[in-house]
Design a protein around this motif. Structure first.
Motif, PDB file in Angstrom:
ATOM      1  N   ASN A   1      -4.835   2.780  -1.589  1.00  0.00           N
ATOM      2  CA  ASN A   1      -4.050   2.953  -2.811  1.00  0.00           C
ATOM      3  C   ASN A   1      -2.979   1.867  -2.867  1.00  0.00           C
ATOM      4  O   ASN A   1      -2.002   1.904  -2.119  1.00  0.00           O
ATOM      5  CB  ASN A   1      -3.420   4.341  -2.867  1.00  0.00           C
ATOM      6  CG  ASN A   1      -2.780   4.612  -4.217  1.00  0.00           C
ATOM      7  OD1 ASN A   1      -3.091   3.957  -5.209  1.00  0.00           O
ATOM      8  ND2 ASN A   1      -1.866   5.551  -4.251  1.00  0.00           N
TER       9      ASN A   1
ATOM     10  N   GLU B   1      -2.077   6.022   5.808  1.00  0.00           N
ATOM     11  CA  GLU B   1      -3.112   7.033   5.555  1.00  0.00           C
ATOM     12  C   GLU B   1      -3.838   6.788   4.237  1.00  0.00           C
ATOM     13  O   GLU B   1      -5.010   7.121   4.100  1.00  0.00           O
ATOM     14  CB  GLU B   1      -2.497   8.441   5.529  1.00  0.00           C
ATOM     15  CG  GLU B   1      -1.907   8.889   6.855  1.00  0.00           C
ATOM     16  CD  GLU B   1      -0.537   8.279   7.130  1.00  0.00           C
ATOM     17  OE1 GLU B   1       0.170   7.873   6.180  1.00  0.00           O
ATOM     18  OE2 GLU B   1      -0.180   8.167   8.321  1.00  0.00           O
ATOM     19  N   ASN B   2      -3.119   6.242   3.241  1.00  0.00           N
ATOM     20  CA  ASN B   2      -3.701   5.950   1.926  1.00  0.00           C
ATOM     21  C   ASN B   2      -3.698   4.443   1.689  1.00  0.00           C
ATOM     22  O   ASN B   2      -3.240   3.969   0.656  1.00  0.00           O
ATOM     23  CB  ASN B   2      -2.917   6.670   0.830  1.00  0.00           C
ATOM     24  CG  ASN B   2      -3.054   8.165   0.912  1.00  0.00           C
ATOM     25  OD1 ASN B   2      -4.139   8.674   1.195  1.00  0.00           O
ATOM     26  ND2 ASN B   2      -1.972   8.881   0.690  1.00  0.00           N
TER      27      ASN B   2
ATOM     28  N   HIS C   1       0.833  -1.189   0.000  1.00  0.00           N
ATOM     29  CA  HIS C   1       0.000   0.000   0.000  1.00  0.00           C
ATOM     30  C   HIS C   1       0.875   1.249   0.000  1.00  0.00           C
ATOM     31  O   HIS C   1       2.016   1.218   0.451  1.00  0.00           O
ATOM     32  CB  HIS C   1      -0.889   0.020   1.241  1.00  0.00           C
ATOM     33  CG  HIS C   1      -1.728  -1.202   1.397  1.00  0.00           C
ATOM     34  ND1 HIS C   1      -3.018  -1.285   0.926  1.00  0.00           N
ATOM     35  CD2 HIS C   1      -1.459  -2.408   1.961  1.00  0.00           C
ATOM     36  CE1 HIS C   1      -3.516  -2.486   1.213  1.00  0.00           C
ATOM     37  NE2 HIS C   1      -2.582  -3.178   1.832  1.00  0.00           N
ATOM     38  N   GLU C   2       0.315   2.359  -0.453  1.00  0.00           N
ATOM     39  CA  GLU C   2       1.066   3.621  -0.483  1.00  0.00           C
ATOM     40  C   GLU C   2       1.505   4.036   0.923  1.00  0.00           C
ATOM     41  O   GLU C   2       2.662   4.386   1.149  1.00  0.00           O
ATOM     42  CB  GLU C   2       0.218   4.721  -1.099  1.00  0.00           C
ATOM     43  CG  GLU C   2       0.917   6.056  -1.167  1.00  0.00           C
ATOM     44  CD  GLU C   2       0.041   7.135  -1.780  1.00  0.00           C
ATOM     45  OE1 GLU C   2       0.364   8.312  -1.552  1.00  0.00           O
ATOM     46  OE2 GLU C   2      -0.955   6.830  -2.472  1.00  0.00           O
ATOM     47  N   SER C   3       0.584   4.009   1.875  1.00  0.00           N
ATOM     48  CA  SER C   3       0.873   4.411   3.248  1.00  0.00           C
ATOM     49  C   SER C   3      -0.300   3.979   4.118  1.00  0.00           C
ATOM     50  O   SER C   3      -1.348   3.571   3.606  1.00  0.00           O
ATOM     51  CB  SER C   3       1.048   5.928   3.346  1.00  0.00           C
ATOM     52  OG  SER C   3      -0.166   6.580   3.032  1.00  0.00           O
TER      53      SER C   3
END
Length: 111
Positions: free
Chosen positions: A102, A98-99, A94-96
């Motif tokens: 994504n 928080e994201n 995953h991107e992060s």
């Protein structure tokens, strides 16, 4: 104790992230050790083993250690290579946190 290194699935880039790499799955007496090495913009990327495939991700089967700024992650999970290759599983980054929705890289674990 390492028993055998059996699978090296590729993790192609998703969403134009530029993050891609491979995971080495090594069977140990404690389970399967995932050693991830990715290229591209990495740092604190959550990564999981999911039920299903990259085209149809299911629930999380196991959380792995986040990918660090060097593009590395290493985790032992309590499954065997036979279990992982006997069904449909995928490794998804995953991107992060928080994201989390994504996805930046994903690779199917195929038997």
């Amino acid at each position: 104790m390492i028993l055998a290194t059996d699978w090296v699935p590729n993790l192609p880039s998703l969403s134009g992230s530029g993050l891609s790499g491979e995971a080495t799955l090594t069977e140990t007496t404690d389970g399967v050790m995932y050693s991830l090495m990715v290229d591209g913009p990495a740092g604190d990327n959550p990564v999981h083993v999911h039920y299903g495939t990259c085209d149809n991700l299911g629930e999380v089967a196991a959380a792995l250690t986040n990918i660090d700024a060097n593009g590395e992650s290493e985790t032992v999970i309590p499954l065997t290579i036979d279990e992982l290759t006997g069904d449909q599983y995928a490794i998804n980054a995953h991107e992060s946190a928080e994201n989390i929705a994504n996805y930046v890289a994903c690779g199917d674990i195929a038997g």
